[in-house]
Design a protein around this motif. Structure first.
Motif, PDB file in Angstrom:
ATOM      1  N   GLY A  30      -3.362 -24.592 -69.713  1.00  0.00           N
ATOM      2  CA  GLY A  30      -2.029 -24.555 -69.307  1.00  0.00           C
ATOM      3  C   GLY A  30      -1.082 -23.850 -70.093  1.00  0.00           C
ATOM      4  O   GLY A  30      -0.360 -22.728 -69.618  1.00  0.00           O
ATOM      5  N   PRO A  31      -1.058 -24.254 -71.385  1.00  0.00           N
ATOM      6  CA  PRO A  31      -0.256 -23.295 -72.200  1.00  0.00           C
ATOM      7  C   PRO A  31      -0.616 -21.799 -72.563  1.00  0.00           C
ATOM      8  O   PRO A  31       0.175 -21.007 -72.568  1.00  0.00           O
ATOM      9  N   ILE A  32      -1.796 -21.710 -72.317  1.00  0.00           N
ATOM     10  CA  ILE A  32      -2.340 -20.206 -72.302  1.00  0.00           C
ATOM     11  C   ILE A  32      -1.896 -19.385 -71.147  1.00  0.00           C
ATOM     12  O   ILE A  32      -1.301 -18.259 -71.463  1.00  0.00           O
ATOM     13  N   TYR A  33      -2.071 -19.978 -70.079  1.00  0.00           N
ATOM     14  CA  TYR A  33      -1.709 -19.467 -68.911  1.00  0.00           C
ATOM     15  C   TYR A  33      -0.293 -19.138 -68.754  1.00  0.00           C
ATOM     16  O   TYR A  33       0.275 -18.000 -68.361  1.00  0.00           O
ATOM     17  N   TRP A  34       0.516 -20.277 -69.323  1.00  0.00           N
ATOM     18  CA  TRP A  34       2.055 -19.910 -69.538  1.00  0.00           C
ATOM     19  C   TRP A  34       2.273 -19.101 -70.137  1.00  0.00           C
ATOM     20  O   TRP A  34       3.297 -17.995 -70.052  1.00  0.00           O
ATOM     21  N   PHE A  35       1.691 -18.695 -71.534  1.00  0.00           N
ATOM     22  CA  PHE A  35       2.298 -17.328 -72.430  1.00  0.00           C
ATOM     23  C   PHE A  35       1.855 -16.333 -71.670  1.00  0.00           C
ATOM     24  O   PHE A  35       2.492 -15.332 -71.679  1.00  0.00           O
ATOM     25  N   LYS A  36       0.785 -16.229 -70.985  1.00  0.00           N
ATOM     26  CA  LYS A  36       0.022 -14.946 -70.376  1.00  0.00           C
ATOM     27  C   LYS A  36       1.271 -14.652 -69.262  1.00  0.00           C
ATOM     28  O   LYS A  36       1.436 -13.476 -69.024  1.00  0.00           O
ATOM     29  N   MET A  37       1.751 -15.566 -68.568  1.00  0.00           N
ATOM     30  CA  MET A  37       2.794 -15.318 -67.516  1.00  0.00           C
ATOM     31  C   MET A  37       3.929 -14.908 -68.162  1.00  0.00           C
ATOM     32  O   MET A  37       4.520 -13.925 -67.551  1.00  0.00           O
ATOM     33  N   LEU A  38       4.286 -15.309 -69.102  1.00  0.00           N
ATOM     34  CA  LEU A  38       5.609 -14.799 -69.758  1.00  0.00           C
ATOM     35  C   LEU A  38       5.408 -13.433 -70.170  1.00  0.00           C
ATOM     36  O   LEU A  38       6.292 -12.399 -70.209  1.00  0.00           O
ATOM     37  N   ALA A  39       4.253 -13.208 -70.846  1.00  0.00           N
ATOM     38  CA  ALA A  39       4.015 -11.865 -71.459  1.00  0.00           C
ATOM     39  C   ALA A  39       3.930 -10.772 -70.265  1.00  0.00           C
ATOM     40  O   ALA A  39       4.116  -9.586 -70.357  1.00  0.00           O
ATOM     41  N   VAL A  40       3.420 -11.085 -69.152  1.00  0.00           N
ATOM     42  CA  VAL A  40       3.235 -10.340 -68.035  1.00  0.00           C
ATOM     43  C   VAL A  40       4.820 -10.057 -67.440  1.00  0.00           C
ATOM     44  O   VAL A  40       5.099  -8.852 -67.153  1.00  0.00           O
TER      45      VAL A  40
END
Length: 493
Positions: A30-40
């Motif tokens: 979850g945290p990894i996808y959350w960081f990825k979402m913010l980066a996108v």
């Protein structure tokens, strides 16, 4: 153009819905996808800037600096706790006048750049100030305070730029305002946890001055951010119009600040911070005293503060996943009330009531520190989200710095008020008879802001939008943020 934007948004939603972690896997991925979402959505450089400044410089470096300064004032300069309380307020002044640094970076470019030179120069200032205080064996107190103040100045200038990015993205992506504040807080909390965990060990091994030497590395990271920053150069800048730009920015800030939707929550933010008197220096001296207090070692003190960082981290997670859509007044009512009640744990500790129940000092103070910091973080998170929504377009960085400086001025008032209280009750390096009374007075004052909750909006802070009469006439902001943010906007056009 609109059709392309709709397709892009749909793709992002599809990625989040289809490829996002499900079930138990969310705890890990979850945290990894959350960081990825913010980066996108906000671009990777925004995430990198937040993690670097908030996590490494302010979190890790701030934790090392706090513990190092505590022992430096106590063991090297040998000042009284009330004096140390006042000196800590003096060294924090650069954080109070943050709007000045915001105006400089917004209005006055150096060699055609608005951001890069300020990052590089502030990082160099931080490195030099930490080197000076670490290398001088017999440093006079006045010069030590100046050097600590210079180190805070370096951090404040870097913080202003990152805050500008957060405020601007909160306006362009209002649904992600809470996520961005959570990113800032989680980075800061994780960095603080690491910093506090290792601070006691380093204080024991190399002393407080050696810790200041280590702080040159987080300071150098600020310059690295400036070096890596790709920023378009401002050509043919009219320096003769700087005064007019200052005047226009100040006028815009005053016009926004005097609106009731803005000054009322700002007043609450200041008062609620000011009345919670800071008596941490008195408690720190008592923690490490061998007669009256539990005589904690340097390593133990570092671990105690690291538990506070864990509490802050848990508070940010709790707000992000459970409480971010709750009513602002309800959040502030319960957190302010619980904050006052949590302070009673300090009173029980100083009165040694925990020993009567068979609870060791270390365990009791660890629990109290974690609970207090978690509640404090839950109190501030919705206010930070609200502040990011109050910023008018065009001067987001400067105005957000102004709002944060109001809170910092509250911290200064709290620190000096706590120092005065310790002085009046004659709490010194070796006398702690009335420390319990100082704690009781502080706890009572902590719940007093409950009668001022009418100053803050009722609803969800994420749904609040600042409305101004001149909104339609507001021009696009000419201040430059991280280059990737500009590039991502340009790509849409």
């Amino acid at each position: 153009m609109v059709e392309e934007e709709n397709i892009e948004v749909a793709c992002r939603k599809a990625v989040e819905e289809d490829d996002g972690p499900k079930g138990v896997c969310y705890c890990f991925w979850g945290p990894i996808y959350w960081f990825k979402m913010l980066a996108v959505e906000m671009h990777w450089s925004f995430v990198f800037g937040v993690v670097s400044i908030y996590g490494i410089n302010q979190g890790l470096g701030g934790a090392l600096s706090r513990i190092g300064t505590e022992y430096y004032m106590k063991d090297v300069q040998r000042v009284q706790p009330s004096e140390a309380q006042v000196y800590s307020g003096i060294t924090s002044i650069p954080w109070i006048i943050k709007p000045i640094w915001g105006l400089l970076t917004d209005v006055v470019p150096i060699m055609g750049y608005r951001r890069r030179p300020y990052f590089i120069l502030s990082g160099m200032l931080g490195v030099v100030s930490m080197l000076f205080i670490s290398l001088h064996s017999k440093q006079q107190l006045v010069f030590a305070i100046l050097e600590l103040t210079a180190g805070n100045l370096a951090g404040a200038v870097a913080d202003v730029t990152v805050d500008a990015c957060v405020a601007q993205n909160s306006i362009s992506h209002p649904s992600r305002a809470a996520d961005m504040q959570s990113l800032c807080t989680l980075s800061y909390s994780f960095g603080g946890l690491l910093g506090f965990s290792i601070s006691g060990v380093f204080i024991h091994l190399i002393g407080p001055k050696g810790v200041f030497g280590l702080l040159t590395f987080p300071a150098a990271l600020i310059s690295l951010v400036g070096i890596l920053l790709s920023e378009p150069q401002v050509s043919n800048f009219a320096y003769n119009e700087v005064n007019q730009k200052f005047h226009d920015a100040a006028k815009s800030m005053w016009t926004t600040l005097k609106g009731p939707d803005v000054w009322r929550p700002c007043l609450y933010m200041y008062i609620s911070t000011m009345v919670s008197l800071n008596i941490n220096e008195g408690l720190f001296y008592w923690y490490t005293d061998s007669k009256e207090g539990p005589s904690f070692s340097k390593e133990a003190v570092g671990y105690i503060f690291s538990m506070g960082a864990i509490g802050s981290f848990l508070g940010a997670l709790l707000y992000q996943n459970v409480l971010k859509n709750r009513s602002l007044r309800d959040m502030l009512f319960w957190t302010q009330l619980l904050f006052g009640l949590a302070g009673m744990l300090d009173l029980m500790l100083v009165q040694r009531m925990n020993l009567r129940f068979g609870i060791p000092d270390y365990l009791f103070i660890v629990i109290g520190e974690a609970v207090s910091q978690m509640i404090y973080r839950l109190k501030w998170m919705p206010l930070l989200v609200l502040c990011s929504k109050l910023c008018p377009s065009g001067i987001e960085g400067t105005f957000f710095a102004l709002l944060m400086s109001i809170g910092n001025f509250g911290d200064l008032s709290s620190s000096w008020g706590g120092g005065l209280l310790l002085h009046m009750l004659n709490v010194t390096r070796i006398k702690f008879e009335d420390l319990w009374l100082a704690i009781l007075i502080r706890n009572i004052l902590r719940v007093s802001p409950l009668c001022l909750l009418f100053l803050v909006p009722k609803g969800d802070p994420n749904a609040f939008m600042l409305s101004t009469k001149d909104e339609a006439e507001t021009s696009e902001p000419d201040n430059i943020e991280l280059a990737s943010l500009i590039h991502s906007v340009d790509d849409k056009f």
